[in-house]
Design a protein around this motif. Structure first.
Motif, PDB file in Angstrom:
ATOM      1  N   GLU A  80      29.905  43.031  43.708  1.00 61.32           N
ATOM      2  CA  GLU A  80      28.991  42.227  44.516  1.00 61.32           C
ATOM      3  C   GLU A  80      29.803  41.126  45.185  1.00 61.32           C
ATOM      4  N   SER A  81      29.400  40.739  46.377  1.00 63.25           N
ATOM      5  CA  SER A  81      30.042  39.639  47.097  1.00 63.25           C
ATOM      6  C   SER A  81      29.389  38.325  46.678  1.00 63.25           C
ATOM      7  N   TYR A  82      30.191  37.278  46.589  1.00 69.33           N
ATOM      8  CA  TYR A  82      29.699  35.947  46.234  1.00 69.33           C
ATOM      9  C   TYR A  82      30.224  34.938  47.255  1.00 69.33           C
ATOM     10  N   GLN A  83      29.438  33.889  47.485  1.00 71.98           N
ATOM     11  CA  GLN A  83      29.877  32.827  48.397  1.00 71.98           C
ATOM     12  C   GLN A  83      31.020  32.034  47.783  1.00 71.98           C
ATOM     13  N   ASP A  84      30.954  31.806  46.483  1.00 68.72           N
ATOM     14  CA  ASP A  84      31.973  31.063  45.741  1.00 68.72           C
ATOM     15  C   ASP A  84      32.431  31.923  44.575  1.00 68.72           C
ATOM     16  N   SER A  85      33.484  31.507  43.926  1.00 64.80           N
ATOM     17  CA  SER A  85      33.978  32.264  42.783  1.00 64.80           C
ATOM     18  C   SER A  85      32.905  32.347  41.689  1.00 64.80           C
ATOM     19  N   PRO A  86      32.633  33.550  41.207  1.00 66.77           N
ATOM     20  CA  PRO A  86      31.626  33.708  40.145  1.00 66.77           C
ATOM     21  C   PRO A  86      32.246  33.564  38.750  1.00 66.77           C
ATOM     22  N   TYR A  87      33.207  32.658  38.585  1.00 68.34           N
ATOM     23  CA  TYR A  87      33.971  32.542  37.350  1.00 68.34           C
ATOM     24  C   TYR A  87      33.097  32.313  36.118  1.00 68.34           C
ATOM     25  N   ASN A  88      31.935  31.686  36.292  1.00 71.96           N
ATOM     26  CA  ASN A  88      31.085  31.413  35.135  1.00 71.96           C
ATOM     27  C   ASN A  88      30.258  32.628  34.718  1.00 71.96           C
ATOM     28  N   ARG A  89      30.343  33.729  35.433  1.00 70.36           N
ATOM     29  CA  ARG A  89      29.625  34.955  35.096  1.00 70.36           C
ATOM     30  C   ARG A  89      30.544  36.017  34.494  1.00 70.36           C
ATOM     31  N   PHE A  90      31.847  35.756  34.512  1.00 74.31           N
ATOM     32  CA  PHE A  90      32.832  36.735  34.072  1.00 74.31           C
ATOM     33  C   PHE A  90      33.871  36.062  33.186  1.00 74.31           C
ATOM     34  N   ALA A 118      37.371  38.978  41.555  1.00 76.35           N
ATOM     35  CA  ALA A 118      38.414  39.323  42.513  1.00 76.35           C
ATOM     36  C   ALA A 118      38.264  38.487  43.774  1.00 76.35           C
ATOM     37  N   THR A 119      39.345  38.436  44.531  1.00 79.41           N
ATOM     38  CA  THR A 119      39.329  37.765  45.825  1.00 79.41           C
ATOM     39  C   THR A 119      40.052  38.613  46.856  1.00 79.41           C
ATOM     40  N   TRP A 120      39.658  38.388  48.087  1.00 81.06           N
ATOM     41  CA  TRP A 120      40.412  38.841  49.259  1.00 81.06           C
ATOM     42  C   TRP A 120      40.819  37.568  49.965  1.00 81.06           C
ATOM     43  N   GLN A 121      42.041  37.530  50.477  1.00 82.07           N
ATOM     44  CA  GLN A 121      42.467  36.367  51.243  1.00 82.07           C
ATOM     45  C   GLN A 121      43.240  36.811  52.474  1.00 82.07           C
ATOM     46  N   ASP A 122      42.874  36.222  53.604  1.00 84.17           N
ATOM     47  CA  ASP A 122      43.583  36.399  54.861  1.00 84.17           C
ATOM     48  C   ASP A 122      43.675  35.019  55.486  1.00 84.17           C
ATOM     49  N   GLY A 123      44.840  34.396  55.385  1.00 86.19           N
ATOM     50  CA  GLY A 123      44.995  33.027  55.875  1.00 86.19           C
ATOM     51  C   GLY A 123      44.095  32.087  55.090  1.00 86.19           C
ATOM     52  N   ASP A 124      43.264  31.324  55.808  1.00 88.56           N
ATOM     53  CA  ASP A 124      42.353  30.381  55.162  1.00 88.56           C
ATOM     54  C   ASP A 124      41.036  31.019  54.732  1.00 88.56           C
ATOM     55  N   THR A 125      40.836  32.281  55.066  1.00 85.44           N
ATOM     56  CA  THR A 125      39.586  32.961  54.729  1.00 85.44           C
ATOM     57  C   THR A 125      39.706  33.615  53.351  1.00 85.44           C
ATOM     58  N   VAL A 126      38.777  33.262  52.466  1.00 86.46           N
ATOM     59  CA  VAL A 126      38.762  33.823  51.114  1.00 86.46           C
ATOM     60  C   VAL A 126      37.387  34.415  50.852  1.00 86.46           C
ATOM     61  N   ARG A 127      37.355  35.628  50.338  1.00 93.67           N
ATOM     62  CA  ARG A 127      36.113  36.296  49.934  1.00 93.67           C
ATOM     63  C   ARG A 127      36.149  36.465  48.422  1.00 93.67           C
ATOM     64  N   HIS A 128      34.988  36.299  47.785  1.00 91.56           N
ATOM     65  CA  HIS A 128      34.889  36.378  46.320  1.00 91.56           C
ATOM     66  C   HIS A 128      34.033  37.578  45.921  1.00 91.56           C
ATOM     67  N   PHE A 129      34.454  38.240  44.846  1.00 90.53           N
ATOM     68  CA  PHE A 129      33.752  39.412  44.343  1.00 90.53           C
ATOM     69  C   PHE A 129      33.693  39.367  42.829  1.00 90.53           C
ATOM     70  N   GLY A 130      32.733  40.071  42.293  1.00 91.26           N
ATOM     71  CA  GLY A 130      32.632  40.258  40.849  1.00 91.26           C
ATOM     72  C   GLY A 130      32.018  41.610  40.576  1.00 91.26           C
ATOM     73  N   CYS A 131      32.526  42.280  39.553  1.00 93.72           N
ATOM     74  CA  CYS A 131      32.002  43.606  39.247  1.00 93.72           C
ATOM     75  C   CYS A 131      31.459  43.641  37.824  1.00 93.72           C
ATOM     76  N   GLU A 137      33.443  48.934  33.789  1.00 88.56           N
ATOM     77  CA  GLU A 137      33.984  48.738  32.438  1.00 88.56           C
ATOM     78  C   GLU A 137      35.306  49.460  32.246  1.00 88.56           C
ATOM     79  N   ALA A 138      35.412  50.698  32.728  1.00 89.80           N
ATOM     80  CA  ALA A 138      36.632  51.489  32.549  1.00 89.80           C
ATOM     81  C   ALA A 138      37.784  50.970  33.404  1.00 89.80           C
ATOM     82  N   LEU A 139      37.491  50.108  34.369  1.00 85.29           N
ATOM     83  CA  LEU A 139      38.519  49.609  35.274  1.00 85.29           C
ATOM     84  C   LEU A 139      39.085  48.262  34.842  1.00 85.29           C
ATOM     85  N   LEU A 140      38.487  47.632  33.852  1.00 86.65           N
ATOM     86  CA  LEU A 140      38.830  46.260  33.488  1.00 86.65           C
ATOM     87  C   LEU A 140      39.382  46.143  32.073  1.00 86.65           C
TER      88      LEU A 140
END
Length: 150
Positions: A80-90, A118-131, A137-140
């Motif tokens: 799922e995409s998040y506006q900010d880092s979902p660190y408190n959910r993972f 996870a994040t994607w970064q291109d220059g100053d643009t950062v996208r946040h994801f969480g799975c 489960e098998a990927l982490l």
């Protein structure tokens, strides 16, 4: 019922369904619109990197953790995409896999933490994801167990 009244009812019903969805997304920080995260082209996947105390059991687990290009693509497809880092959910673990991908006509650096964020970064643009999908489960190294933010 004429067409104009039918359209008004249909629009009101659609708005009634859409507003709670948008409010829920705003409250969780999740982005609900479709994202290129669902179909990135993976260009490179690096070996995992461990960041922690030498000799810790996670060090060996990290060294053995591998993701192929197709597994990285699956991770982002399930995320799922998040506006900010979902660190408190993972969980955050001292191990991550990074690489490069192409999406939306741009080249991005990605980083996947063994806990599912996870994040994607291109220059100053950062996208946040969480799975948190069961298929992730098998990927982490340490998948989420449905923990809730404080």
């Amino acid at each position: 019922m004429n067409l104009r009244n039918h359209c008004r009812l249909h629009s009101a019903a659609a708005a009634a369904l859409l507003i709670p969805t948008l409010l829920a997304a705003a409250c969780t920080g999740r982005l609900t619109e479709p994202s290129a995260a669902h179909s990135p082209h993976i260009l490179e996947v690096a070996a995992p990197e461990y960041h922690g105390a030498a000799g810790h059991p996670l060090e060996a687990a990290c060294r053995d953790w591998q993701l192929s290009s197709s597994q990285v693509q699956a991770f982002f497809r399930l995320s799922e995409s998040y506006q900010d880092s979902p660190y408190n959910r993972f969980y955050q673990v001292g191990c991550g896999i990074s690489g490069r991908l192409q999406a939306e006509g741009r080249h991005w650096h990605f980083a996947i933490n063994g806990g599912g964020i996870a994040t994607w970064q291109d220059g100053d643009t950062v996208r946040h994801f969480g799975c948190s999908a069961r298929e992730c489960e098998a990927l982490l190294l340490l998948p989420t167990d449905g923990m809730e933010p404080d």
